[in-house]
Design a protein around this motif. Structure first.
Motif, mmCIF file in Angstrom:
data_model
loop_
_atom_site.group_PDB
_atom_site.id
_atom_site.type_symbol
_atom_site.label_atom_id
_atom_site.label_comp_id
_atom_site.label_asym_id
_atom_site.label_seq_id
_atom_site.Cartn_x
_atom_site.Cartn_y
_atom_site.Cartn_z
ATOM 1 N N PHE A 1 42.886 34.218 37.427
ATOM 2 C CA PHE A 1 42.920 33.619 38.843
ATOM 3 C C PHE A 1 43.673 34.859 39.760
ATOM 4 O O PHE A 1 43.426 35.297 40.733
ATOM 5 C CB PHE A 1 43.603 32.429 39.094
ATOM 6 C CG PHE A 1 43.684 31.950 40.450
ATOM 7 C CD1 PHE A 1 42.455 31.474 41.067
ATOM 8 C CD2 PHE A 1 44.899 31.643 41.270
ATOM 9 C CE1 PHE A 1 42.392 31.055 42.166
ATOM 10 C CE2 PHE A 1 44.775 31.126 42.269
ATOM 11 C CZ PHE A 1 43.709 30.757 42.963
ATOM 12 N N ALA A 2 44.770 35.364 39.020
ATOM 13 C CA ALA A 2 45.839 36.396 39.656
ATOM 14 C C ALA A 2 45.166 37.628 39.907
ATOM 15 O O ALA A 2 45.151 38.085 40.792
ATOM 16 C CB ALA A 2 47.072 36.495 38.530
ATOM 17 N N SER A 3 44.274 37.896 38.780
ATOM 18 C CA SER A 3 43.832 39.256 38.962
ATOM 19 C C SER A 3 42.703 39.137 40.061
ATOM 20 O O SER A 3 42.431 40.112 40.894
ATOM 21 C CB SER A 3 43.129 39.872 37.635
ATOM 22 O OG SER A 3 41.832 39.259 37.400
ATOM 23 N N SER A 4 41.794 37.937 40.150
ATOM 24 C CA SER A 4 40.570 38.040 41.104
ATOM 25 C C SER A 4 41.467 37.695 42.570
ATOM 26 O O SER A 4 40.788 38.591 43.668
ATOM 27 C CB SER A 4 39.579 36.758 41.052
ATOM 28 O OG SER A 4 40.675 35.743 40.940
ATOM 29 N N VAL A 5 42.571 37.194 42.661
ATOM 30 C CA VAL A 5 43.108 37.436 44.124
ATOM 31 C C VAL A 5 43.641 38.530 44.408
ATOM 32 O O VAL A 5 43.127 38.859 45.687
ATOM 33 C CB VAL A 5 44.381 36.392 44.203
ATOM 34 C CG1 VAL A 5 45.189 36.468 45.432
ATOM 35 C CG2 VAL A 5 44.026 34.723 43.894
ATOM 36 N N MET B 1 32.555 45.294 42.872
ATOM 37 C CA MET B 1 33.389 44.554 43.674
ATOM 38 C C MET B 1 33.488 44.811 44.921
ATOM 39 O O MET B 1 33.532 45.680 45.465
ATOM 40 C CB MET B 1 34.781 44.634 42.716
ATOM 41 C CG MET B 1 35.817 43.863 43.005
ATOM 42 S SD MET B 1 35.241 42.279 42.921
ATOM 43 C CE MET B 1 35.316 41.951 41.346
ATOM 44 N N ASN B 2 33.287 43.888 45.818
ATOM 45 C CA ASN B 2 33.448 44.000 47.316
ATOM 46 C C ASN B 2 34.088 42.488 47.775
ATOM 47 O O ASN B 2 34.397 41.624 46.923
ATOM 48 C CB ASN B 2 32.346 44.563 48.111
ATOM 49 C CG ASN B 2 31.046 43.459 47.633
ATOM 50 O OD1 ASN B 2 31.093 42.485 47.485
ATOM 51 N ND2 ASN B 2 29.737 44.103 47.684
ATOM 52 N N TYR B 3 34.182 42.484 48.986
ATOM 53 C CA TYR B 3 34.711 41.193 49.412
ATOM 54 C C TYR B 3 34.191 39.930 48.876
ATOM 55 O O TYR B 3 34.677 39.024 48.442
ATOM 56 C CB TYR B 3 34.719 40.830 51.067
ATOM 57 C CG TYR B 3 34.768 41.990 51.800
ATOM 58 C CD1 TYR B 3 36.113 42.697 51.855
ATOM 59 C CD2 TYR B 3 33.681 42.345 52.870
ATOM 60 C CE1 TYR B 3 36.126 43.728 52.990
ATOM 61 C CE2 TYR B 3 34.139 43.364 53.587
ATOM 62 C CZ TYR B 3 35.145 43.880 53.761
ATOM 63 O OH TYR B 3 35.368 45.013 54.401
ATOM 64 N N TYR B 4 32.631 39.877 49.145
ATOM 65 C CA TYR B 4 31.960 38.500 48.881
ATOM 66 C C TYR B 4 32.119 38.346 47.463
ATOM 67 O O TYR B 4 32.295 37.237 46.667
ATOM 68 C CB TYR B 4 30.489 38.914 49.334
ATOM 69 C CG TYR B 4 30.420 39.250 50.773
ATOM 70 C CD1 TYR B 4 30.837 38.260 51.531
ATOM 71 C CD2 TYR B 4 29.946 40.257 50.990
ATOM 72 C CE1 TYR B 4 30.970 38.529 53.089
ATOM 73 C CE2 TYR B 4 29.900 40.718 52.241
ATOM 74 C CZ TYR B 4 30.278 39.744 53.338
ATOM 75 O OH TYR B 4 30.153 40.078 54.719
ATOM 76 N N ASN B 5 31.755 39.361 46.585
ATOM 77 C CA ASN B 5 31.988 39.172 45.053
ATOM 78 C C ASN B 5 33.438 38.750 44.628
ATOM 79 O O ASN B 5 33.267 37.921 43.819
ATOM 80 C CB ASN B 5 31.572 40.667 44.295
ATOM 81 C CG ASN B 5 30.284 40.931 44.405
ATOM 82 O OD1 ASN B 5 29.371 40.298 45.297
ATOM 83 N ND2 ASN B 5 29.878 42.105 43.935
ATOM 84 N N SER B 6 34.311 39.366 45.102
ATOM 85 C CA SER B 6 35.815 38.916 44.739
ATOM 86 C C SER B 6 36.042 37.529 45.370
ATOM 87 O O SER B 6 36.819 36.969 44.695
ATOM 88 C CB SER B 6 36.651 39.971 45.313
ATOM 89 O OG SER B 6 36.778 40.360 46.409
ATOM 90 N N ALA B 7 35.500 37.259 46.443
ATOM 91 C CA ALA B 7 35.762 35.874 47.090
ATOM 92 C C ALA B 7 35.113 34.803 46.142
ATOM 93 O O ALA B 7 35.791 33.982 45.586
ATOM 94 C CB ALA B 7 35.261 35.712 48.424
ATOM 95 N N PHE B 8 33.854 35.163 45.524
ATOM 96 C CA PHE B 8 33.092 34.020 44.653
ATOM 97 C C PHE B 8 33.790 34.152 43.155
ATOM 98 O O PHE B 8 34.006 33.264 42.643
ATOM 99 C CB PHE B 8 31.862 34.282 44.661
ATOM 100 C CG PHE B 8 31.122 33.547 45.523
ATOM 101 C CD1 PHE B 8 30.525 32.704 44.985
ATOM 102 C CD2 PHE B 8 30.916 33.788 46.820
ATOM 103 C CE1 PHE B 8 29.608 31.697 46.112
ATOM 104 C CE2 PHE B 8 30.250 33.259 47.884
ATOM 105 C CZ PHE B 8 29.529 32.091 47.297
ATOM 106 N N LEU B 9 34.737 35.294 42.974
ATOM 107 C CA LEU B 9 35.197 35.424 41.764
ATOM 108 C C LEU B 9 36.369 34.376 41.773
ATOM 109 O O LEU B 9 36.598 33.556 40.837
ATOM 110 C CB LEU B 9 35.682 36.763 41.516
ATOM 111 C CG LEU B 9 36.124 37.175 40.105
ATOM 112 C CD1 LEU B 9 34.784 37.182 39.061
ATOM 113 C CD2 LEU B 9 36.701 38.275 39.966
#
Lengths: 121, 481
Positions: free
Chosen positions: B42-46, B75-83
């Motif tokens: 969670f920390a790394s995805s944030v 990795m872009n905004y959308y991918n990382s948001a879903f991550l």
């Protein structure tokens, strides 16, 4: 006729895939459904391997990296992909079989018709 | 450094799963490992999301193979948001379900369960991040296999086995369709990398194999995302699954595939004339039928399952409107729904546990037993219906503004009806919680397990986060207007 012969593998996998889909839909027995699922994956594997085929191509083995000596080589990538797909298929079958065993233990049958009746109760 | 971090997102859950299997004699250690891994993730995805706000695209290729040959994670905004969404939902659902699982399972089973859970998270993270068609297939299968096992894992309800088998058959057929489609695309383009393929797409899209391949990929993804006529597996799964697993599935599973479908759409993969004709009618059909069935449903879980199916309809409708912000709205819509659904499923898990079932007839007078949970349920119901000051408001508001701007009054009316239907089916349930009659038969043979403080804390935090984001978005809109 010539067209069918030259595209033999594609017709073969089309036939296999259609038979498998039909089998999944009409079979009431869960084990047979699972077998058809395996057949479906086999059809896909044949399709991919056929995609990589080159007329008169040699296997993409190490000695044959020199294209001038060996002529055309078969595309190795679909074959490699299918190794992964075979493993995935094996895992799916294993999970499916485990589920079928548990269903048999819990319900005493793996026939869809009877299971639907039992589920309603 | 950053590209290493991207790979960490798929490596960590696998490592955690392995550790869980190694520690299968020590359930407590396994619980600590799983929570630790999920928190790290969670920390790394944030962190990754914050970084991608400044510099939009990052990629990592496995094994150092350059991109068209190797497998690429992007990795872009959308991918990382879903991550963030996947990992956050997994973390919340795991912490929430811990107590439930301990009550239901033998201690020796817990590490294996955790390993499956982490593998499911691994597959979903991979699905969101990968930029390679075949790799996407593998991730889809990995996460699905873990999900089949998780769905079947319900000692108190043997029907879960049938639901899992049904899901296995449908899911595998969908994945095979996807794979054959990938084969067709590869046969024409000679590449599996999604970006590289899209670069070549305009010059090859008139070829018949490409058309067929795209159709098969769309079909596979739509079965997986449970668009209305292809949705039967979702209902069975949602009805029978263990209530410790369901919040996670409710927040992710088929919504992630809807996101992938939308992502491909905006990359241009479904850029054929027929697509536009298909999207709006099938989206509206999904919303209409699922709303009506949700209103008629007599089971709380079914109501929530239908509310998830409605979101897929919204995604298709948003795709059919050619707005600049459509993709952002889709992401917001799915994101806000997932947060709300996670919360609603967790709250309903408690209701089901107290009353020993999820049929509405059993849930009468719930307010007397769980007043706090009912209040939280009401707040989240408002969020699901898109009420102002909740997280569900922003995407609905954006959609409605766009519709008014373009003068599509018919569609606006239809969607307003759909929002109203959300009120009806959720408040039908709430009405029963407050005014219904409590069941006369005793709910439980075994005494309820003692309350622990973790569960209420999680649902309260999530609801507060929901309201906070909702208020923040109101402020944002005020500034905008």
């Amino acid at each position: 006729m010539n067209f069918i012969l030259s595209h033999g593998p594609y017709f073969l996998c089309l036939a296999i895939i259609c038979i498998a889909l039909l089998g999944i839909i009409i079979n009431g027995n869960y084990l047979k459904k699972l077998l058809c699922l395996g057949l479906l994956q086999t059809g896909t594997i044949i399709f991919f391997v056929a995609l990589g085929r080159v007329n008169g191509g040699t296997p993409p083995a190490l000695e044959c990296f020199d294209l001038e000596k060996c002529g055309a080589i078969v595309d190795p990538l679909p074959q490699v992909l299918m190794l992964t797909a075979i493993v995935v298929g094996l895992a799916t079958t294993a999970v499916g079989l485990a589920l079928v065993i548990r269903i048999k233990q819990n319900f005493g049958t793996i026939e869809e018709q009877k299971l639907l009746e039992l589920e309603k109760d | 450094m950053l590209s290493k971090l991207i790979s960490l997102n798929v490596a960590l859950p696998v490592l955690g799963a392995l550790l869980n299997v190694l520690f299968r004699k020590r359930p407590r250690a396994a619980q600590v490992i799983t929570s630790g891994v999920l928190m790290l993730l969670f920390a790394s995805s944030v962190y990754m999301f914050l970084i991608s706000l400044n510099s939009p695209e990052h990629s990592y290729s496995f094994g150092g193979w350059p991109v068209p040959f190797g497998i690429e994670l992007r990795m872009n905004y959308y991918n990382s948001a879903f991550l963030i969404l996947i990992v956050g939902a997994a973390l919340c659902a795991f912490l929430y379900g811990k107590g439930l699982l301990q009550a239901e399972m033998r201690p020796s089973q817990i590490p294996i369960f955790n390993a499956l859970f982490l593998i499911c998270v691994f597959g979903l993270c991979g699905i969101v991040m990968t930029n390679d068609f075949f790799n996407l297939y593998v991730f889809i299968e990995v996460s699905s296999l873990a999900t089949y096992a998780l769905v079947s894992w319900n000692s108190s309800n043997k029907n879960a086995l049938l639901a899992a088998f049904h899901y296995l058959v449908v899911g595998t057929v969908a994945a095979v369709f996807f794979l054959i489609g990938v084969g067709y695309l590869y046969s024409v383009s000679g590449t599996l990398n999604i970006s590289e393929f899209m670069g070549k797409f305009q010059s090859i899209k008139h070829l018949r194999p490409v058309y067929l391949g795209v159709c098969l990929i769309a079909l596979g993804l739509l079965i997986k995302s449970a668009l209305f006529p292809l949705h039967a597996w979702v209902l069975k799964v949602y009805k029978e699954t263990n209530s410790a697993v369901l919040p996670f599935l409710g927040a992710t599973s088929h919504k992630i595939y809807a996101f992938i479908f939308a992502k491909f759409f905006y990359l241009g993969l479904f850029d054929f004339p027929i697509t536009r004709n298909f999207l709006l009618p099938s989206g509206l059909l999904a919303i209409a039928v699922c709303s009506i069935r949700a209103i008629c449903a007599k089971n709380l879980r079914m109501i929530l399952a239908f509310s998830g199916l409605i979101q897929v309809g919204y995604v298709l409708i948003l795709m059919s409107l050619e707005y600049k912000l459509s993709f952002l709205l889709i992401v917001l819509q799915l994101f806000s729904y997932s947060i709300t659904a996670l919360n609603l499923f967790m709250l309903s898990a408690r209701f089901g546990e107290v009353r020993g079932g999820y049929t509405l007839a059993r849930l009468g007078k719930m307010t007397y037993e769980e007043p706090l949970y009912v209040i939280l349920f009401v707040i989240n119901a408002f969020s699901l219906a898109g009420f102002p000051a909740t997280v569900g408001f922003l995407p609905k508001f954006g959609l409605f503004i766009d519709l008014i701007h373009n003068g599509s009054w018919g569609l606006l009316g239809a969607l307003a009806c759909a929002s109203f239907a959300t009120f009806i089916y959720l408040f039908k349930a709430i009405n029963i919680f407050i005014f219904g009659t409590a069941p006369s038969s005793p709910a439980h043979e075994v005494p309820l397990r003692p309350k622990c403080f973790v569960e209420p804390t999680i649902v309260i935090i999530l609801t507060l986060a929901n309201l906070l984001v909702g208020f923040a978005s109101l402020g944002f809109l005020k500034a905008l207007l």
